[in-house]
Scaffold this motif. Structure first.
Motif, mmCIF file in Angstrom:
data_model
loop_
_atom_site.group_PDB
_atom_site.id
_atom_site.type_symbol
_atom_site.label_atom_id
_atom_site.label_comp_id
_atom_site.label_asym_id
_atom_site.label_seq_id
_atom_site.Cartn_x
_atom_site.Cartn_y
_atom_site.Cartn_z
ATOM 1 N N CYS A 237 1.195 -1.620 0.082
ATOM 2 C CA CYS A 237 -0.139 0.007 -0.266
ATOM 3 C C CYS A 237 0.915 0.734 0.039
ATOM 4 O O CYS A 237 0.419 2.523 -0.661
ATOM 5 N N GLY A 238 1.876 1.708 0.830
ATOM 6 C CA GLY A 238 2.934 2.602 0.734
ATOM 7 C C GLY A 238 3.794 2.189 -0.289
ATOM 8 O O GLY A 238 4.163 3.884 -0.846
ATOM 9 N N ALA A 239 3.918 1.609 -1.149
ATOM 10 C CA ALA A 239 4.720 2.006 -2.523
ATOM 11 C C ALA A 239 3.735 1.961 -3.732
ATOM 12 O O ALA A 239 3.876 2.801 -4.377
ATOM 13 N N GLU A 240 2.146 1.665 -3.234
ATOM 14 C CA GLU A 240 1.345 2.051 -4.678
ATOM 15 C C GLU A 240 1.097 3.785 -4.209
ATOM 16 O O GLU A 240 0.532 4.441 -5.003
ATOM 17 N N MET A 241 0.914 4.300 -2.969
ATOM 18 C CA MET A 241 1.178 5.187 -2.494
ATOM 19 C C MET A 241 1.976 6.028 -3.682
ATOM 20 O O MET A 241 1.468 7.701 -3.807
ATOM 21 N N ALA A 242 3.206 6.444 -2.601
ATOM 22 C CA ALA A 242 4.284 6.647 -3.807
ATOM 23 C C ALA A 242 3.932 6.721 -4.708
ATOM 24 O O ALA A 242 4.308 7.914 -5.839
ATOM 25 N N ALA A 243 3.429 5.496 -5.756
ATOM 26 C CA ALA A 243 3.521 5.426 -7.009
ATOM 27 C C ALA A 243 2.844 6.753 -7.823
ATOM 28 O O ALA A 243 3.073 6.904 -8.557
ATOM 29 N N ILE A 244 1.854 6.739 -6.895
ATOM 30 C CA ILE A 244 0.618 7.684 -6.568
ATOM 31 C C ILE A 244 0.728 9.043 -7.009
ATOM 32 O O ILE A 244 0.330 9.643 -7.732
ATOM 33 N N PHE A 245 1.508 9.212 -6.286
ATOM 34 C CA PHE A 245 2.465 10.589 -5.413
ATOM 35 C C PHE A 245 2.826 11.122 -6.987
ATOM 36 O O PHE A 245 2.938 11.600 -7.849
ATOM 37 N N MET A 246 3.767 10.379 -6.858
ATOM 38 C CA MET A 246 5.133 11.218 -8.459
ATOM 39 C C MET A 246 4.219 10.973 -9.920
ATOM 40 O O MET A 246 4.758 11.631 -10.679
ATOM 41 N N VAL A 247 3.307 9.786 -10.162
ATOM 42 C CA VAL A 247 2.569 10.003 -11.526
ATOM 43 C C VAL A 247 1.742 10.560 -11.296
ATOM 44 O O VAL A 247 1.650 12.551 -12.193
ATOM 45 N N GLY A 248 1.151 11.572 -10.573
ATOM 46 C CA GLY A 248 0.435 12.789 -10.485
ATOM 47 C C GLY A 248 1.240 13.782 -9.921
ATOM 48 O O GLY A 248 0.453 14.998 -11.325
ATOM 49 N N ASP A 249 2.188 14.095 -9.726
ATOM 50 C CA ASP A 249 3.427 15.414 -9.720
ATOM 51 C C ASP A 249 4.061 14.986 -11.021
ATOM 52 O O ASP A 249 4.298 16.636 -11.551
ATOM 53 N N GLY A 250 4.302 14.335 -10.812
ATOM 54 C CA GLY A 250 4.943 14.323 -12.850
ATOM 55 C C GLY A 250 3.964 15.342 -13.669
ATOM 56 O O GLY A 250 4.383 15.500 -14.142
ATOM 57 N N LEU A 251 2.550 14.223 -13.444
ATOM 58 C CA LEU A 251 1.773 15.184 -14.510
ATOM 59 C C LEU A 251 1.656 16.719 -14.609
ATOM 60 O O LEU A 251 1.159 17.461 -15.315
ATOM 61 N N ILE A 252 1.340 17.196 -13.606
ATOM 62 C CA ILE A 252 1.309 18.427 -12.679
ATOM 63 C C ILE A 252 2.377 19.199 -13.663
ATOM 64 O O ILE A 252 2.437 20.444 -14.220
ATOM 65 N N GLY A 253 3.923 18.887 -12.813
ATOM 66 C CA GLY A 253 4.961 19.129 -13.281
ATOM 67 C C GLY A 253 5.512 19.383 -14.544
ATOM 68 O O GLY A 253 5.965 20.352 -15.714
#
Length: 103
Positions: free
Chosen positions: A35-51
């Motif tokens: 679950c922690g790894a999945e949350m990190a992946a979601i954050f990385m993809v979302g933050d990357g898209l906004i960036g």
């Protein structure tokens, strides 16, 4: 439906202890890591898209009085191309991390 208290390593009052090799405890630990790894992946993809889509706005948001993130975003201030490149790497890493999850 009555639920049994989950075993804890070392036990607790009224709850028997669990050994380090207890399958229930191992499964709970594996789920927590997944679950922690999945949350990190979601954050990385979302933050990357906004960036990627709004690099200047996104960097401006974090460059002043943002709980210590000023140093992290300093290389991207007034360099939207650099932030976009980092965003592509961030999205790829997030997707790779999510793809490694087996559950």
């Amino acid at each position: 439906m009555t639920s049994q208290p989950l075993p804890r390593e070392g036990g607790s009052p009224g709850v028997p202890g669990a050994s380090a090799r207890d399958p229930v405890l191992l499964r709970l630990q594996e789920n927590r890591v997944a679950c922690g790894a999945e949350m990190a992946a979601i954050f990385m993809v979302g933050d990357g898209l906004i960036g990627l889509l709004q690099p200047r706005r996104h960097v401006d948001l974090w460059k002043d009085n943002a709980l210590g993130t000023e140093k992290l975003v300093k290389p991207f201030v007034d360099r939207p191309g650099r932030r976009r490149l980092y965003a592509v790497v961030q999205i790829a890493a997030g997707l790779a991390l999510a793809a490694r999850q087996r559950r």
